[in-house]
Design an enzyme around this catalytic site. Structure first.
Site, PDB file in Angstrom:
ATOM      1  N   HIS A 265       3.545 -13.022  29.378  1.00  0.00           N
ATOM      2  CA  HIS A 265       4.373 -14.009  28.679  1.00  0.00           C
ATOM      3  C   HIS A 265       4.394 -15.294  29.484  1.00  0.00           C
ATOM      4  CE1 HIS A 265       7.602 -15.793  26.419  1.00  0.00           C
ATOM      5  NE2 HIS A 265       7.432 -14.831  25.524  1.00  0.00           N
ATOM      6  N   ASP A 319       6.381  -7.639  21.923  1.00  0.00           N
ATOM      7  CA  ASP A 319       5.504  -6.985  20.945  1.00  0.00           C
ATOM      8  C   ASP A 319       5.066  -5.591  21.370  1.00  0.00           C
ATOM      9  OD1 ASP A 319       5.475  -9.065  19.081  1.00  0.00           O
ATOM     10  OD2 ASP A 319       4.014 -10.188  20.248  1.00  0.00           O
TER      11      ASP A 319
HETATM   12  N1  CMC Z   1      -3.559  -8.677  29.925  1.00  0.00           N
HETATM   13  C1  CMC Z   1      -4.303  -8.933  31.031  1.00  0.00           C
HETATM   14  N2  CMC Z   1      -4.230 -10.081  31.728  1.00  0.00           N
HETATM   15  C2  CMC Z   1      -3.364 -11.001  31.299  1.00  0.00           C
HETATM   16  C3  CMC Z   1      -2.553 -10.806  30.179  1.00  0.00           C
HETATM   17  C4  CMC Z   1      -2.679  -9.587  29.483  1.00  0.00           C
HETATM   18  N3  CMC Z   1      -1.956  -9.330  28.387  1.00  0.00           N
HETATM   19  N4  CMC Z   1      -1.791 -11.893  29.974  1.00  0.00           N
HETATM   20  C5  CMC Z   1      -2.123 -12.749  30.951  1.00  0.00           C
HETATM   21  N5  CMC Z   1      -3.065 -12.221  31.746  1.00  0.00           N
HETATM   22  C6  CMC Z   1      -3.696 -12.850  32.920  1.00  0.00           C
HETATM   23  C7  CMC Z   1      -4.824 -13.768  32.470  1.00  0.00           C
HETATM   24  O1  CMC Z   1      -6.054 -13.097  32.388  1.00  0.00           O
HETATM   25  C8  CMC Z   1      -4.788 -14.816  33.561  1.00  0.00           C
HETATM   26  O2  CMC Z   1      -5.393 -14.280  34.706  1.00  0.00           O
HETATM   27  P1  CMC Z   1      -6.232 -15.208  35.707  1.00  0.00           P
HETATM   28  O3  CMC Z   1      -5.257 -16.209  36.243  1.00  0.00           O
HETATM   29  O4  CMC Z   1      -6.747 -14.265  36.741  1.00  0.00           O
HETATM   30  O5  CMC Z   1      -7.314 -15.836  34.885  1.00  0.00           O
HETATM   31  C9  CMC Z   1      -3.302 -14.962  33.865  1.00  0.00           C
HETATM   32  O6  CMC Z   1      -2.731 -13.689  33.539  1.00  0.00           O
HETATM   33  C10 CMC Z   1      -2.627 -16.057  33.054  1.00  0.00           C
HETATM   34  O7  CMC Z   1      -2.913 -15.788  31.667  1.00  0.00           O
HETATM   35  P2  CMC Z   1      -2.842 -16.869  30.532  1.00  0.00           P
HETATM   36  O8  CMC Z   1      -3.476 -16.343  29.310  1.00  0.00           O
HETATM   37  O9  CMC Z   1      -3.346 -18.195  31.052  1.00  0.00           O
HETATM   38  O10 CMC Z   1      -1.274 -16.992  30.364  1.00  0.00           O
HETATM   39  P3  CMC Z   1      -0.530 -17.747  29.210  1.00  0.00           P
HETATM   40  O11 CMC Z   1       0.808 -18.074  29.701  1.00  0.00           O
HETATM   41  O12 CMC Z   1      -1.377 -18.853  28.689  1.00  0.00           O
HETATM   42  O13 CMC Z   1      -0.502 -16.637  28.051  1.00  0.00           O
HETATM   43  C11 CMC Z   1       0.081 -14.934  26.617  1.00  0.00           C
HETATM   44  C12 CMC Z   1       0.579 -15.944  27.657  1.00  0.00           C
HETATM   45  C13 CMC Z   1       1.263 -14.241  25.984  1.00  0.00           C
HETATM   46  C14 CMC Z   1      -0.695 -15.674  25.524  1.00  0.00           C
HETATM   47  C15 CMC Z   1      -0.811 -13.910  27.331  1.00  0.00           C
HETATM   48  O14 CMC Z   1      -0.071 -13.188  28.278  1.00  0.00           O
HETATM   49  C16 CMC Z   1      -1.498 -12.967  26.356  1.00  0.00           C
HETATM   50  O15 CMC Z   1      -2.535 -13.329  25.772  1.00  0.00           O
HETATM   51  N6  CMC Z   1      -0.937 -11.730  26.123  1.00  0.00           N
HETATM   52  C17 CMC Z   1      -1.516 -10.796  25.194  1.00  0.00           C
HETATM   53  C18 CMC Z   1      -1.128 -11.126  23.777  1.00  0.00           C
HETATM   54  C19 CMC Z   1       0.334 -10.843  23.528  1.00  0.00           C
HETATM   55  O16 CMC Z   1       0.864  -9.799  23.848  1.00  0.00           O
HETATM   56  N7  CMC Z   1       0.996 -11.826  22.888  1.00  0.00           N
HETATM   57  C20 CMC Z   1       2.419 -11.743  22.564  1.00  0.00           C
HETATM   58  C21 CMC Z   1       3.201 -12.737  23.365  1.00  0.00           C
HETATM   59  S1  CMC Z   1       4.967 -12.462  23.408  1.00  0.00           S
HETATM   60  C22 CMC Z   1       5.555 -12.579  21.838  1.00  0.00           C
HETATM   61  C23 CMC Z   1       5.088 -13.663  20.987  1.00  0.00           C
HETATM   62  O17 CMC Z   1       4.832 -14.784  21.428  1.00  0.00           O
HETATM   63  O18 CMC Z   1       4.983 -13.411  19.786  1.00  0.00           O
END
Ligand code: CMC
Length: 388
Positions: A265, A319
């Site tokens: 998140h 989620d």
């Molecule tokens: N699984 C594995 N690695 C992850 C995950 C994950 N679910 N989420 C973040 N990371 C890692 C990512 O690979 C990155 O690593 P590195 O720095 O080594 O490259 C680091 O953490 C930062 O990730 P990011 O994607 O740049 O982080 P963000 O703040 O842009 O993304 C997020 C937040 C929610 C989009 C992301 O955590 C994600 O894609 N999660 C999976 C999808 C999900 O569950 N979405 C629901 C979000 S909560 C409810 C909602 O919004 O509806």
């Protein structure tokens, strides 16, 4: 007039960039705290109702008993949908995603209520009532229509969440199931400036109508990085199949740089407080109606993921457990995100109202990376090199 120099540092995803002030919802991502209008989410989920929380979010204070009765009564009166919307929905392909059906149906309300008077409190109240009342009816209607049935009418003797489950399943729900859905709706109702709420505020800032505001937010919520993740979590748990395979699945996903759905998140560095509450709601449902076999897999994934991703602050988000709750409530998988939308309409409308109160149109800047001035080339002199 002297203008301040504008900082031109690129912040992808606007991470950490404040773009508005808001008094609706507060998140402490380090401690895992969430409150609506100053009230901790745990207290609201335990003691309140979704309509009461909707009122709180939009108007800033808990309603008096009379205000709540009036609001509930108005919402109940507006639950029915025009036969024109129903007939329009019958033309939607049955194979289409319910989020697309919801986005189109919500947008269509703008055709029926086209008189725009966003400076009038009565107009805002009526629009809130209409959207809160009709969105669940639309979600349930599409479910029956795509099965080749006519939608069923809302039942006036049933409260908000019970009536939604009734319209969806054509059976009066068990009171525990209805109460748990209501608590889920409270949990999902608001979460500050996430992608869909930002969409809602951007759309609101143009002073368009509230139906366009909600339709744009529904479209944004649908994506798998946002609300759509709840569908993907169950698919992931089923792919893993048994708890013993959780570690291996995570290792492969992490090696191949695949995201673990329902984890991570932008705001939280600890387990999302909503995930903890949803997990206990799932357990309450399982104790009464039997356990979902994927629950053991989910717990194993949480444990194994904390070993591998916990140091990076990646823990279950809202989620992760919601799908297990919704499945136990008899909600089909592709309706998980529409159910999220039913609830989040409350937050979107609160932000709509707040945006109107201190509006300035959103118009960010960009850092241009394209070509500088080029000479136009006549068609016969162009190469047929491919473009993306
Ligand atoms: N699984 C594995 N690695 C992850 C995950 C994950 N679910 N989420 C973040 N990371 C890692 C990512 O690979 C990155 O690593 P590195 O720095 O080594 O490259 C680091 O953490 C930062 O990730 P990011 O994607 O740049 O982080 P963000 O703040 O842009 O993304 C997020 C937040 C929610 C989009 C992301 O955590 C994600 O894609 N999660 C999976 C999808 C999900 O569950 N979405 C629901 C979000 S909560 C409810 C909602 O919004 O509806």
């Amino acid at each position: 007039m002297q203008t301040k120099p504008i900082e031109m540092t690129l912040r992808p995803g606007l991470e950490g960039v404040p773009v508005t002030q808001s008094s609706i919802c507060d998140i402490d991502g380090a401690k895992g705290n969430l409150s609506y209008r100053g009230y901790p989410i745990g207290d609201l989920t335990a003691q309140s109702s979704f309509l009461e929380i909707t009122y709180l979010l939009i108007w800033g204070e808990l309603p008096s008993p009379q205000q709540l009765r009036d609001f509930e009564g108005e919402v109940q009166m507006h639950r029915r949908m025009s036969f024109r919307v129903r007939d329009m929905m019958k033309c939607f392909p049955a194979t289409g995603h319910p989020m697309d059906a919801l986005q189109a149906s919500a947008a269509s309300l703008g055709l029926f209520y086209s008189r725009r008077a966003i400076d009038k409190p009565e107009y805002i109240y009526d629009a809130v009532v209409r959207l809160i009342a009709k969105i669940p009816t639309m979600v349930a209607a599409f479910q029956l229509i795509r099965k080749g049935q006519d939608p069923i009418q809302p039942r006036d003797d049933l409260a908000y969440s019970a009536n939604f489950l009734y319209m969806l399943t054509e059976r009066e729900p068990d009171p525990l199931a209805a109460r748990i859905l209501d608590r889920c709706l409270i949990l999902h109702a608001e979460h500050s400036l996430n992608a869909s709420t930002f969409s809602a505020r951007v759309t609101a800032s143009t002073l368009t109508d509230p139906y366009a505001v909600i339709a744009s937010a529904v479209g944004t919520l649908a994506g798998p990085l946002h609300g759509g993740a709840n569908e993907d979590v169950l698919a992931m748990l089923e792919e893993i199949g048994v708890p013993e395979k959780a570690g291996q699945y995570l290792d492969e996903a992490i090696t191949n740089k695949r995201k673990i759905m329902g984890f991570g998140h932008r705001e939280y560095r600890v387990k999302d407080p909503r995930a903890s509450i949803l997990q206990s709601l799932a357990e309450e449902l399982f104790a009464r109606f039997g356990k979902d076999e994927m629950y053991d897999v989910a717990q194993a994934v949480e444990l194994e993921a904390s070993k591998r991703l916990g140091a990076k602050g990646i823990y279950p988000n809202v989620d992760f457990y919601s799908g297990l709750v919704y499945r136990k409530l008899g909600i089909p998988r592709d309706l998980f995100t529409p159910v999220f939308a039913i609830s989040r309409v409350a937050g979107w409308l609160a932000h709509w109202r707040e945006q109107l109160g201190a509006n300035r149109i959103f118009r960010p800047s960009q850092i241009y990376t394209g070509m500088k001035t080029r000479k136009w080339i006549p068609p016969e002199e162009r190469n047929s090199s491919s473009v993306d």
